[in-house]
Structures are given as structure tokens and as C-alpha cells.
Write a protein that holds these residues in place. Sequence first.
Motif, PDB file in Angstrom:
ATOM      1  N   THR A 116       0.836  -1.206   0.000  1.00 22.94           N
ATOM      2  CA  THR A 116       0.000   0.000   0.000  1.00 22.94           C
ATOM      3  C   THR A 116       0.863   1.245   0.000  1.00 22.94           C
ATOM      4  OG1 THR A 116      -1.668  -1.217   1.235  1.00 22.94           O
ATOM      5  CG2 THR A 116      -1.866   1.175   1.224  1.00 22.94           C
TER       6      THR A 116
ATOM      7  N   GLU B  51       2.456   1.683  -3.455  1.00 25.07           N
ATOM      8  CA  GLU B  51       1.449   2.132  -4.426  1.00 25.07           C
ATOM      9  C   GLU B  51       1.136   3.614  -4.240  1.00 25.07           C
ATOM     10  OE1 GLU B  51      -1.842  -0.522  -3.851  1.00 25.07           O
ATOM     11  OE2 GLU B  51      -0.811  -2.203  -4.807  1.00 25.07           O
ATOM     12  N   GLN B  52       1.020   4.041  -2.993  1.00 25.95           N
ATOM     13  CA  GLN B  52       0.761   5.459  -2.703  1.00 25.95           C
ATOM     14  C   GLN B  52       1.937   6.312  -3.189  1.00 25.95           C
ATOM     15  OE1 GLN B  52       0.287   6.323   1.447  1.00 25.95           O
ATOM     16  NE2 GLN B  52       0.377   8.526   1.144  1.00 25.95           N
ATOM     17  N   SER B  53       3.156   5.850  -2.943  1.00 26.01           N
ATOM     18  CA  SER B  53       4.343   6.577  -3.392  1.00 26.01           C
ATOM     19  C   SER B  53       4.384   6.654  -4.923  1.00 26.01           C
ATOM     20  CB  SER B  53       5.602   5.897  -2.860  1.00 26.01           C
ATOM     21  OG  SER B  53       6.755   6.545  -3.342  1.00 26.01           O
TER      22      SER B  53
ATOM     23  N   ARG C  49       1.820   6.694  -6.945  1.00 28.08           N
ATOM     24  CA  ARG C  49       0.820   7.696  -7.363  1.00 28.08           C
ATOM     25  C   ARG C  49       1.346   9.115  -7.152  1.00 28.08           C
ATOM     26  NH1 ARG C  49      -2.582   3.883  -5.068  1.00 28.08           N
ATOM     27  NH2 ARG C  49      -2.702   5.003  -3.094  1.00 28.08           N
ATOM     28  N   GLU C  50       2.022   9.352  -6.026  1.00 27.91           N
ATOM     29  CA  GLU C  50       2.577  10.678  -5.757  1.00 27.91           C
ATOM     30  C   GLU C  50       3.627  11.054  -6.800  1.00 27.91           C
ATOM     31  OE1 GLU C  50       4.072  10.648  -1.752  1.00 27.91           O
ATOM     32  OE2 GLU C  50       2.070  10.385  -0.880  1.00 27.91           O
TER      33      GLU C  50
END
Length: 152
Positions: free
Chosen positions: A74, A77-79, A81-82
Motif C-alpha cells: 500500500t 502504491e501510494q508513493s 501515485r505521488e
Amino acid sequence: MKIYQKLNIGLFFIIAMTTVIGYTILVVSNQVLQKTIIRNSFILAEEIFNGINVKLFNRIEIAQSYARVLKLQTFVEQSNREFESLDNAQAYIDQRDKAWIHSPDKSSDPFIQDLVQNDISDYFRRKSDFYYEKYGYRVFGEIFATNRYGAN
């Protein structure tokens, strides 16, 4: 032929036969010893290689288990997207890398603190400490996760 000559010839024959048999035994035993040493060295090398192989595969499995942690997936994945939202991700990475290298006090830099003091870093630290306590040495020199851009 006198008895003295017969005894000398007999003694010479016994000495010659003993010398030939001794030399033959020496040569044969030397060859057998060499073959035994070579065979045993090969067996020992194979056992050492197998031991290293098992340890290496164990380390790979451990690293793979880290990648399966849902929180890490998670987080990555967040990184990703950033970083996708950045205009120039590589320039941002270069800038942060320079800040990391040249920061005189890493404990006061908020960016560095975000990387070092988060749940994933704590997880990696606990795992590293566990293996250090178990084996008495650092199994992994460093454990870190990167996103698809190569950023920690």
C-alpha cells in the motif's frame, strides 16, 4: 660358487625385492592418497556450496516475504501515485538525494525523518534486529523499499 657369494647374492636379492616392493607400495599409496584427497575436497566443497545455496535461498525468501507485506504494498502504491503526479520525478529524486547526502543533521530534516520514522521503516528495523539477535550478525546490511521510480 662359494657360500659367501650365495649369501651375498641372496641378501642382495632380498634387499632389491624389498626396495622394489617398498617403492611400488609408496607410489601406489601416494596415488590412492591423492585420489582420496581430491574426492574428499570435492565432497567438502559441494557441501559448503550447498550450505551457502540454502542460506542464499533463505535470504531471498525472507526478502520476498517483506515484499508481500500488505502495508508495504500500500505504501509503495501510494508513493507511485505521488511520483506520477510530479512533472519531473527524476529531478525530485536527485534533489532529495543531494539533501540526504549533504544534510549535516539528518535528525532535523523533515524529509529524512519521514523516511526513517514510519511504520515500514520500523518494520524493517524490527526484522533486522530479530535476525541480528538470532544469528549475532547483520543478515542484511540494509533493508529498504523503493517505488517504481527507484525512490526510497
